[in-house]
Design a protein around this motif. Sequence first.
Motif, PDB file in Angstrom:
ATOM      1  N   ILE A  20      21.325 -40.633   1.656  1.00 56.38           N
ATOM      2  CA  ILE A  20      22.407 -40.735   0.943  1.00 56.38           C
ATOM      3  C   ILE A  20      22.771 -42.121   0.916  1.00 56.38           C
ATOM      4  O   ILE A  20      22.960 -42.899   1.983  1.00 56.38           O
ATOM      5  N   THR A  21      22.903 -42.830  -0.304  1.00 57.94           N
ATOM      6  CA  THR A  21      23.158 -43.840  -0.536  1.00 57.94           C
ATOM      7  C   THR A  21      24.715 -44.166  -1.268  1.00 57.94           C
ATOM      8  O   THR A  21      25.139 -43.258  -1.979  1.00 57.94           O
ATOM      9  N   LEU A  22      25.380 -45.045  -0.410  1.00 61.71           N
ATOM     10  CA  LEU A  22      26.642 -45.538  -0.962  1.00 61.71           C
ATOM     11  C   LEU A  22      26.617 -46.258  -2.268  1.00 61.71           C
ATOM     12  O   LEU A  22      26.274 -47.483  -2.170  1.00 61.71           O
ATOM     13  N   LEU A  23      26.894 -45.892  -3.690  1.00 62.39           N
ATOM     14  CA  LEU A  23      26.778 -46.352  -4.580  1.00 62.39           C
ATOM     15  C   LEU A  23      27.717 -47.555  -5.074  1.00 62.39           C
ATOM     16  O   LEU A  23      27.798 -48.442  -5.686  1.00 62.39           O
ATOM     17  N   GLY A  24      28.980 -46.866  -4.737  1.00 61.68           N
ATOM     18  CA  GLY A  24      30.283 -47.662  -5.220  1.00 61.68           C
ATOM     19  C   GLY A  24      31.565 -46.930  -4.714  1.00 61.68           C
ATOM     20  O   GLY A  24      31.693 -45.722  -4.581  1.00 61.68           O
ATOM     21  N   VAL A  25      32.529 -47.607  -4.691  1.00 59.08           N
ATOM     22  CA  VAL A  25      34.021 -47.160  -4.567  1.00 59.08           C
ATOM     23  C   VAL A  25      34.872 -47.787  -5.497  1.00 59.08           C
ATOM     24  O   VAL A  25      35.002 -48.864  -5.628  1.00 59.08           O
ATOM     25  N   GLU A  26      35.649 -46.723  -6.244  1.00 57.69           N
ATOM     26  CA  GLU A  26      36.441 -47.262  -7.158  1.00 57.69           C
ATOM     27  C   GLU A  26      37.892 -46.476  -7.020  1.00 57.69           C
ATOM     28  O   GLU A  26      37.649 -45.369  -7.130  1.00 57.69           O
ATOM     29  N   GLY A  27      38.857 -47.066  -6.469  1.00 63.78           N
ATOM     30  CA  GLY A  27      39.785 -46.319  -6.150  1.00 63.78           C
ATOM     31  C   GLY A  27      39.758 -45.268  -5.130  1.00 63.78           C
ATOM     32  O   GLY A  27      39.074 -45.619  -3.872  1.00 63.78           O
ATOM     33  N   ASP A  28      40.179 -44.133  -5.299  1.00 63.32           N
ATOM     34  CA  ASP A  28      40.035 -42.860  -4.292  1.00 63.32           C
ATOM     35  C   ASP A  28      38.486 -42.194  -4.458  1.00 63.32           C
ATOM     36  O   ASP A  28      38.329 -41.211  -3.899  1.00 63.32           O
ATOM     37  N   THR A  29      37.780 -42.806  -5.717  1.00 63.28           N
ATOM     38  CA  THR A  29      36.510 -42.030  -5.956  1.00 63.28           C
ATOM     39  C   THR A  29      35.426 -42.824  -5.133  1.00 63.28           C
ATOM     40  O   THR A  29      35.218 -44.051  -5.396  1.00 63.28           O
ATOM     41  N   VAL A  30      34.260 -42.023  -4.443  1.00 66.52           N
ATOM     42  CA  VAL A  30      33.368 -42.657  -3.694  1.00 66.52           C
ATOM     43  C   VAL A  30      32.005 -42.224  -4.848  1.00 66.52           C
ATOM     44  O   VAL A  30      32.207 -40.925  -5.146  1.00 66.52           O
ATOM     45  N   ARG A  31      31.080 -43.083  -5.041  1.00 61.27           N
ATOM     46  CA  ARG A  31      29.961 -42.480  -5.636  1.00 61.27           C
ATOM     47  C   ARG A  31      28.885 -42.538  -4.881  1.00 61.27           C
ATOM     48  O   ARG A  31      28.529 -43.530  -3.985  1.00 61.27           O
ATOM     49  N   LEU A  32      28.196 -41.557  -4.567  1.00 60.25           N
ATOM     50  CA  LEU A  32      27.135 -41.336  -3.641  1.00 60.25           C
ATOM     51  C   LEU A  32      25.666 -40.953  -4.478  1.00 60.25           C
ATOM     52  O   LEU A  32      25.743 -40.050  -5.456  1.00 60.25           O
ATOM     53  N   GLY A  33      24.644 -41.425  -4.125  1.00 63.66           N
ATOM     54  CA  GLY A  33      23.309 -41.113  -4.564  1.00 63.66           C
ATOM     55  C   GLY A  33      22.690 -40.308  -3.346  1.00 63.66           C
ATOM     56  O   GLY A  33      22.505 -40.842  -2.399  1.00 63.66           O
ATOM     57  N   ILE A  34      22.020 -39.230  -3.846  1.00 66.64           N
ATOM     58  CA  ILE A  34      21.160 -38.589  -2.832  1.00 66.64           C
ATOM     59  C   ILE A  34      19.759 -38.349  -3.347  1.00 66.64           C
ATOM     60  O   ILE A  34      19.531 -37.941  -4.340  1.00 66.64           O
ATOM     61  N   SER A  35      18.774 -38.668  -2.590  1.00 63.09           N
ATOM     62  CA  SER A  35      17.466 -38.540  -2.675  1.00 63.09           C
ATOM     63  C   SER A  35      16.972 -37.420  -1.676  1.00 63.09           C
ATOM     64  O   SER A  35      17.130 -37.684  -0.445  1.00 63.09           O
ATOM     65  N   ALA A  36      16.483 -36.416  -2.324  1.00 62.51           N
ATOM     66  CA  ALA A  36      16.124 -35.300  -1.599  1.00 62.51           C
ATOM     67  C   ALA A  36      14.740 -34.675  -2.157  1.00 62.51           C
ATOM     68  O   ALA A  36      14.760 -34.756  -3.337  1.00 62.51           O
ATOM     69  N   PRO A  37      14.010 -33.623  -1.314  1.00 58.57           N
ATOM     70  CA  PRO A  37      12.829 -33.073  -2.133  1.00 58.57           C
ATOM     71  C   PRO A  37      13.655 -31.970  -2.979  1.00 58.57           C
ATOM     72  O   PRO A  37      14.605 -31.599  -2.761  1.00 58.57           O
ATOM     73  N   SER A  38      12.915 -31.589  -4.138  1.00 62.03           N
ATOM     74  CA  SER A  38      13.241 -30.646  -4.971  1.00 62.03           C
ATOM     75  C   SER A  38      13.473 -29.525  -4.651  1.00 62.03           C
ATOM     76  O   SER A  38      14.448 -28.498  -5.104  1.00 62.03           O
ATOM     77  N   GLU A  39      13.105 -29.001  -3.537  1.00 66.77           N
ATOM     78  CA  GLU A  39      13.301 -27.672  -3.035  1.00 66.77           C
ATOM     79  C   GLU A  39      14.784 -27.717  -2.268  1.00 66.77           C
ATOM     80  O   GLU A  39      14.890 -26.372  -1.753  1.00 66.77           O
ATOM     81  N   VAL A  40      15.393 -28.579  -1.839  1.00 64.47           N
ATOM     82  CA  VAL A  40      16.746 -28.799  -1.165  1.00 64.47           C
ATOM     83  C   VAL A  40      17.649 -28.471  -2.521  1.00 64.47           C
ATOM     84  O   VAL A  40      17.718 -29.449  -3.457  1.00 64.47           O
ATOM     85  N   ASP A  41      18.472 -27.729  -2.294  1.00 65.33           N
ATOM     86  CA  ASP A  41      19.663 -27.436  -3.316  1.00 65.33           C
ATOM     87  C   ASP A  41      20.765 -28.498  -2.717  1.00 65.33           C
ATOM     88  O   ASP A  41      21.095 -28.464  -1.500  1.00 65.33           O
ATOM     89  N   ILE A  42      21.484 -28.906  -3.820  1.00 65.86           N
ATOM     90  CA  ILE A  42      22.469 -29.877  -3.457  1.00 65.86           C
ATOM     91  C   ILE A  42      23.631 -29.620  -4.316  1.00 65.86           C
ATOM     92  O   ILE A  42      23.271 -29.596  -5.576  1.00 65.86           O
ATOM     93  N   PHE A  43      24.842 -29.047  -3.981  1.00 73.51           N
ATOM     94  CA  PHE A  43      26.035 -28.702  -4.609  1.00 73.51           C
ATOM     95  C   PHE A  43      27.257 -29.647  -4.378  1.00 73.51           C
ATOM     96  O   PHE A  43      27.106 -29.753  -3.142  1.00 73.51           O
ATOM     97  N   ARG A  44      27.989 -29.649  -5.056  1.00 68.76           N
ATOM     98  CA  ARG A  44      29.574 -30.197  -4.775  1.00 68.76           C
ATOM     99  C   ARG A  44      29.985 -28.774  -3.942  1.00 68.76           C
ATOM    100  O   ARG A  44      29.641 -27.685  -4.388  1.00 68.76           O
ATOM    101  N   LYS A  45      30.885 -29.057  -3.233  1.00 75.48           N
ATOM    102  CA  LYS A  45      31.240 -27.880  -2.322  1.00 75.48           C
ATOM    103  C   LYS A  45      32.043 -26.835  -3.122  1.00 75.48           C
ATOM    104  O   LYS A  45      31.941 -25.588  -2.776  1.00 75.48           O
ATOM    105  N   GLU A  46      32.986 -27.304  -4.080  1.00 77.99           N
ATOM    106  CA  GLU A  46      33.678 -26.077  -4.921  1.00 77.99           C
ATOM    107  C   GLU A  46      32.473 -25.366  -5.580  1.00 77.99           C
ATOM    108  O   GLU A  46      32.548 -24.296  -6.044  1.00 77.99           O
ATOM    109  N   VAL A  47      31.665 -25.917  -6.018  1.00 76.78           N
ATOM    110  CA  VAL A  47      30.410 -25.395  -7.062  1.00 76.78           C
ATOM    111  C   VAL A  47      29.533 -24.204  -5.803  1.00 76.78           C
ATOM    112  O   VAL A  47      29.523 -23.027  -6.320  1.00 76.78           O
ATOM    113  N   TYR A  48      29.471 -24.621  -4.678  1.00 74.16           N
ATOM    114  CA  TYR A  48      28.782 -23.953  -3.819  1.00 74.16           C
ATOM    115  C   TYR A  48      29.561 -22.695  -3.376  1.00 74.16           C
ATOM    116  O   TYR A  48      29.315 -21.754  -3.315  1.00 74.16           O
TER     117      TYR A  48
END
Length: 80
Positions: A20-48
């Motif tokens: 997980i890489t911190l890509l940037g911070v703009e005000g209250d928003t943090v941008r993250l980059g996530i590198s993971a194997p394709s078999e790992v599901d990644i969701f925003r919590k509200e979607v999950y």
Amino acid sequence: MLVLSRKKGESIVIQDNIEITLLGVEGDTVRLGISAPSEVDIFRKEVYLSILESNRASAAPETATMKSLVEKYRKQIQGE
């Protein structure tokens, strides 16, 4: 909960295959980059949480039907 401080461009690694890489911070928003194997599901919590609720709702009728069938056959076995 582990709390870490990271600067733009810095990463954290989870086990050997998730980064997980911190890509940037703009005000209250943090941008993250996530590198993971394709078999790992990644969701925003509200979607999950929405997916979990949908799964529970779709399984509920099956659970009620199964309980009904079990009760029906239990009565037949007991000769009621």
